[in-house]
Design an enzyme around this catalytic site. Structure first.
Site, PDB file in Angstrom:
ATOM      1  N   ASP A 154      80.071  29.071  24.656  1.00  0.00           N
ATOM      2  CA  ASP A 154      79.286  29.938  23.772  1.00  0.00           C
ATOM      3  C   ASP A 154      79.646  31.412  23.893  1.00  0.00           C
ATOM      4  O   ASP A 154      78.996  32.267  23.278  1.00  0.00           O
ATOM      5  CB  ASP A 154      77.794  29.719  24.012  1.00  0.00           C
ATOM      6  N   ASP A 175      78.886  22.409  17.940  1.00  0.00           N
ATOM      7  CA  ASP A 175      78.548  23.838  17.841  1.00  0.00           C
ATOM      8  C   ASP A 175      79.752  24.733  18.125  1.00  0.00           C
ATOM      9  O   ASP A 175      79.779  25.893  17.727  1.00  0.00           O
ATOM     10  CB  ASP A 175      77.464  24.244  18.840  1.00  0.00           C
ATOM     11  N   GLY A 187      81.431   9.329  21.661  1.00  0.00           N
ATOM     12  CA  GLY A 187      80.447  10.333  21.296  1.00  0.00           C
ATOM     13  C   GLY A 187      79.152  10.096  22.041  1.00  0.00           C
ATOM     14  O   GLY A 187      78.855   8.971  22.468  1.00  0.00           O
ATOM     15  N   THR A 234      74.939  12.009  22.353  1.00  0.00           N
ATOM     16  CA  THR A 234      74.112  13.134  21.937  1.00  0.00           C
ATOM     17  C   THR A 234      73.509  13.808  23.158  1.00  0.00           C
ATOM     18  O   THR A 234      73.481  13.256  24.249  1.00  0.00           O
ATOM     19  CB  THR A 234      73.010  12.717  20.954  1.00  0.00           C
ATOM     20  N   ARG A 243      71.003  20.045  13.326  1.00  0.00           N
ATOM     21  CA  ARG A 243      71.660  21.339  13.543  1.00  0.00           C
ATOM     22  C   ARG A 243      73.158  21.162  13.749  1.00  0.00           C
ATOM     23  O   ARG A 243      73.949  22.002  13.333  1.00  0.00           O
ATOM     24  CB  ARG A 243      71.009  22.103  14.689  1.00  0.00           C
ATOM     25  N   TRP A 257      75.964  23.115  11.854  1.00  0.00           N
ATOM     26  CA  TRP A 257      77.088  23.833  12.493  1.00  0.00           C
ATOM     27  C   TRP A 257      78.397  23.348  11.888  1.00  0.00           C
ATOM     28  O   TRP A 257      79.344  24.127  11.735  1.00  0.00           O
ATOM     29  CB  TRP A 257      77.116  23.598  14.001  1.00  0.00           C
TER      30      TRP A 257
HETATM   31  N1  GLY Z   1      74.334  25.716  20.293  1.00  0.00           N
HETATM   32  C1  GLY Z   1      73.198  25.093  20.875  1.00  0.00           C
HETATM   33  C2  GLY Z   1      72.221  24.614  19.879  1.00  0.00           C
HETATM   34  O1  GLY Z   1      72.461  24.660  18.686  1.00  0.00           O
HETATM   35  O2  GLY Z   1      71.158  24.198  20.285  1.00  0.00           O
END
Ligand code: GLY
Length: 378
Positions: free
Chosen positions: A95, A156, A214, A216, A228, A232
């Site tokens: 991040d 993300d 994959g 989660t 989300r 993204w």
């Molecule tokens: N990038 C972390 C989230 O979207 O929670």
């Protein structure tokens, strides 16, 4: 003025009032990741992945108003991000893209602040240390030696590669952009399933680089589609297409967008996982909706006109719904801009609360519709 322009103008005024109050409330500090009972407490230090959304909002407020107070306030946060980088504080994360693009790349672009540039380039260098050479992916979380995190990346991270593309442009060194391209290509090939849904996280074998499976972390199930993450994907693949011109990344963004739009309930604001649809008692994730609005508007500009019109109309509907039913336009008691987000439902963190990234992307969306031709900071 049309009704939507009236509605947007009111929303911008309300958002700027909240930003003004938060400048006074937080000073040099940062709001927490999420609200608690609809209000952000301050966080103890510049840690975590979300602090840059606050100076990011200050830069947006400057664009919206032209008021130098916001530029000064945004600029005053550069020091904290420089210190964080120089002090090696909480940097074991992909991040760094979110963190240093909004804080330091923007400060460099606008103020030509050499310290901001130095910190942003150091962040890009640090991001390169997270590349797993066998697979060409950037490890998302944690220590590089942690077996639970080795070889794992997440959807993300598509929003973190713009820092690398910027670094190549700023230095003339192609290594950053090459790493970003390879990473994004791997996400395109393995995070998107046949049915156009996305995995939240995906593992590669650290030794061989082979794609594994994959999983989660914040979605409802390994095989479900975290809302989300899909948002993204819309915005992230679109940005990566802008930097590379690779048509397969544009196609990936379209796949993410079409699935996301097909799963929306009547008011256009997604539930926190796209397995839930109209009539569910699960919470919405307003932040996924806000991210998607920006992705759709950016995507609309590069797809054939009829599809672009569809994406623009969908973005307008979602944004109107956010203003009307999820923002704090009529909630001056809250210090957030947008309520009713979900950070991490499986861990019960920030459920049905405001969050900093939701606020940021809501304000980015308002900026886009208020200032035609505005250029995003990513
Ligand atoms: N990038 C972390 C989230 O979207 O929670």
């Amino acid at each position: 003025m049309t009704a939507i322009a009236d509605q947007t103008g009111t929303a911008v005024s309300a958002a700027l009032s909240t930003v003004d109050a938060n400048i006074a409330e937080f000073g040099d500090r940062y709001p927490a990741d999420t609200t608690t009972n609809d209000r952000y407490p301050p966080r103890p230090a510049n840690r975590g992945w979300t602090t840059s959304f606050w100076p990011g909002m200050l830069w947006l407020a400057h664009d919206l108003s032209g008021d130098e107070t916001y530029r000064k306030a945004a600029t005053s946060h550069v020091r904290s991000f420089v210190d964080r980088m120089d002090g090696g504080v909480d940097l074991d994360t992909h991040d760094l893209g979110f963190l240093y693009t909004l804080s330091c790349v923007t400060a460099w672009r606008r103020n030509r602040d050499p310290e901001a540039k130095r910190a942003a380039l150091a962040a890009a260098d640090h991001l390169l240390t997270r590349v797993l050479p066998s697979a060409g992916i950037i490890q998302a979380w944690g220590d590089l030696a942690d077996p639970r995190q080795q070889g794992r990346t997440i959807v993300d991270s598509l929003m973190n590669t713009p820092l690398l593309f910027w670094a190549s442009r700023a230095t003339g060194d192609p290594r950053y952009a090459a790493a970003a391209r390879r990473h994004t290509t791997q996400l395109r090939d393995h995070l998107i399933r046949e049915d156009d849904t996305t995995y939240h996280t995906f593992y590669w074998d650290p030794a061989t680089g082979a794609p594994l499976r994959g999983e989660t972390e914040q979605g409802s199930a390994d095989e479900s589609c975290w809302a989300r993450g899909q948002a993204w994907g819309i915005y992230g693949f679109t940005l990566n297409h802008q930097y590379t011109g690779d048509p397969t990344l544009l196609a990936a963004a379209i796949r993410c967008a079409d699935y996301f739009l097909a799963r929306l309930p009547a008011d256009g604001v997604a539930y926190w996982d796209l397995i839930f649809t109209e009539g569910s008692t699960e919470e919405r994730d307003s932040s996924a909706a806000a991210i998607a609005v920006n992705g759709l508007l950016e995507l609309a500009a590069v797809v054939p006109p009829a599809l672009g019109e569809r994406y623009r109309a969908a973005a307008g509907t979602i944004l109107a719904s956010l203003i009307d039913g999820y923002s704090t336009v009529r909630r001056p008691d809250s210090n957030a801009l947008l309520l009713h987000g979900v950070y991490d439902k499986p861990k019960n963190v920030g459920v049905n609360e405001g969050n900093l990234w939701g606020d940021y992307f809501y304000l980015e969306a308002l900026t886009r519709v208020t200032l035609p031709g505005w250029k995003h900071p990513w």
